[in-house]
Design a protein around this motif. Structure first.
Motif, short mmCIF file in Angstrom:
data_model
loop_
_atom_site.label_atom_id
_atom_site.label_comp_id
_atom_site.label_asym_id
_atom_site.label_seq_id
_atom_site.Cartn_x
_atom_site.Cartn_y
_atom_site.Cartn_z
N SER A 99 0.82 -1.22 0.00
CA SER A 99 0.00 0.00 0.00
C SER A 99 0.84 1.26 0.00
CB SER A 99 -0.92 0.01 1.23
OG SER A 99 -0.15 0.09 2.43
N HIS B 22 3.65 6.63 3.87
CA HIS B 22 2.58 6.94 2.92
C HIS B 22 1.92 5.62 2.57
CE1 HIS B 22 0.64 8.79 -0.60
NE2 HIS B 22 1.06 9.96 -0.16
N GLN B 23 1.20 5.01 3.56
CA GLN B 23 0.71 3.65 3.37
C GLN B 23 -0.37 3.32 4.40
OE1 GLN B 23 4.58 1.63 4.50
NE2 GLN B 23 3.13 0.41 5.71
N ALA B 24 -0.82 2.07 4.35
CA ALA B 24 -1.84 1.60 5.30
C ALA B 24 -1.18 1.10 6.57
CB ALA B 24 -2.67 0.50 4.66
N THR C 291 -7.93 -1.19 9.59
CA THR C 291 -6.83 -0.64 8.81
C THR C 291 -7.17 0.77 8.34
OG1 THR C 291 -6.34 -2.86 8.02
CG2 THR C 291 -5.30 -1.05 6.84
N MET D 294 -5.47 4.36 6.13
CA MET D 294 -4.43 4.86 5.22
C MET D 294 -3.93 6.19 5.76
SD MET D 294 -2.95 3.97 2.35
CE MET D 294 -1.74 4.75 1.27
N ALA E 155 -1.11 9.37 4.94
CA ALA E 155 -0.24 9.96 3.92
C ALA E 155 0.46 11.18 4.50
CB ALA E 155 -1.05 10.34 2.68
N SER F 59 -5.64 11.26 5.91
CA SER F 59 -5.85 9.89 6.36
C SER F 59 -7.28 9.48 6.08
CB SER F 59 -5.57 9.75 7.86
OG SER F 59 -6.47 10.58 8.60
N LEU G 160 -9.96 2.27 5.00
CA LEU G 160 -10.00 1.47 3.77
C LEU G 160 -11.42 0.95 3.61
CD1 LEU G 160 -6.90 1.59 4.27
CD2 LEU G 160 -6.78 -0.71 3.31
#
Length: 389
Positions: free
Chosen positions: A236, A244-246, A253, A255, A257, A322, A325
């Motif tokens: 991710s 910059h991911q999950a 979960t 995300m 950034a 953020s 998901l």
């Protein structure tokens, strides 16, 4: 009583006629875009079963796959055999008398075989904009090779940097190259129509799945040519920005950034680990990229201490991009999706489709139409006035 200012403006492509000699996804997607912007789109299908995509289900709606409805609503359908000389002649006359644009994505040489290729059509009608949508482009050793999106994802290198390290290869589960080629086709057609306003002349526009895929990989290609290092697989995450991911929270979960040093410092404050922001291993984005694995392990440990709602609220308060998901059922029910009026019902109420992601003057084009039955508009070959499906 409505004033002139209250009256809806015509869509930008009203009065433009597009003949789509297309099947599957790339050309139909381009036709759907142009039709949603106001063009009249006449879809040419094989009399033997029609567009392959009619059968690409389940689910099926009113006898055709939901996928087919998604990219063919608002069009007319003519079912014919291009190998029938009389029918091919009738199609040429339809193009000569009515078409501003032809879209075609038959296999290489398919339209030329029946006297419907770009050279023949422009000799017949010099003002025509003729768009070829191919698999591998108009030159090179693969020019005549047939291709679908998964094959092009593999050949273009896209699959080489998709997924988690050590996992088997996987493809992007969206036909990004088909749809992207449809987008490039629409852009090219619009540019050619714009130039035609000044010159009166048409031209040939050519796009392909392979060229589209290479363009998606443009950043990775530029990075490789600069460094000689092949792109990694980051799940991710992304190669050049960390974090910059999950992240896994205690109950789900999210995300995150944190795309620059300032946002990373804020993230460290939210997680109550300000020392990480001052650590030379993580103080700059370049350092964080170099020490990605160690940093991500530390951040995962912090996020696991509380639930996703807690972290999302804290991240929002700190101005850190953020979000959760979401699954598709959550997306279609989301208030943001509703507020943007993205989901549209076809005029016959049979299918719900995603509208074009463009607004003019704050309003999304309302033209949806309905999905045509195979051959429903064959009478258009008899030179009758155009009808709205």
């Amino acid at each position: 009583m409505s004033t002139r200012d209250d009256m809806p403006k015509p869509l930008p492509l009203e009065g433009v006629c597009v003949v789509e000699i297309g099947h599957s996804l790339a050309a139909p997607y381009a036709g759907m875009i142009l039709g949603s912007l106001g063009a009249t789109v006449i879809k040419i299908e094989s009399a033997e079963g029609g567009d392959y995509a009619r059968d690409w289900g389940p689910p099926f709606i009113d006898g055709a796959a939901a996928l087919f409805h998604a990219v063919n609503h608002g069009k007319s359908s003519i079912a014919m055999s291009l190998s029938n000389a009389d029918e091919a002649d009738a199609l040429r006359e339809l193009i000569r008398s009515r078409a501003d644009v032809v879209l075609q994505n038959l296999k290489a040489g398919g339209t030329e075989k029946y006297g419907l290729g770009a050279d023949d059509m422009l000799r017949m009608k010099p003002s025509l904009v003729y768009c070829n949508l191919g698999a591998f482009g108009t030159a090179g050793p693969l020019r005549d090779k047939p291709g679908y999106d998964p094959l092009v994802q593999a050949l273009s290198g896209l699959m080489s940097f998709l997924g988690q390290p050590g996992e088997p290869p996987s493809r992007i589960p969206v036909s990004v190259n088909d749809m992207g080629t449809g987008l490039w086709a629409a852009i090219g057609v619009l540019a050619a129509l714009f130039r035609r306003q000044a010159t009166g002349e048409g031209e040939v526009v050519s796009v392909s799945l392979y060229e589209t895929a290479i363009s998606w990989a443009g950043i990775q290609i530029a990075d490789y040519l600069a460094s000689g290092v092949l792109p990694g697989r980051w799940g991710s995450g992304t190669a050049a920005i960390v974090p910059h991911q999950a992240f896994e929270c205690a109950d789900g979960t999210i995300m995150v950034a944190a795309g620059n040093d300032r946002l990373f410092r804020r993230l460290c404050d939210v997680l109550a680990v300000p020392a990480l922001a001052a650590d030379a291993r993580f103080a700059t984005n370049g350092a964080r990229v170099q020490n990605r694995v160690e940093l991500i392990e530390l951040l995962h440990a912090e996020f696991a201490k509380a639930g996703s709602a807690h972290w999302l609220a804290a991240l929002d308060a700190a101005g850190i991009p953020s979000g959760p998901l979401q699954t598709i059922d959550q997306v279609v029910a989301h208030e943001q999706t509703k507020a943007l009026d993205l989901l549209r019902i076809t005029d016959d109420g049979a299918a719900t489709v995603v509208g074009v992601p463009i607004s003019f003057g704050g309003a999304r084009p309302a033209q949806v139409g309905r999905t045509p039955k195979l051959g429903e508009h064959n009478h258009l070959l008899a030179k009758t006035p155009l009808e709205t499906p």
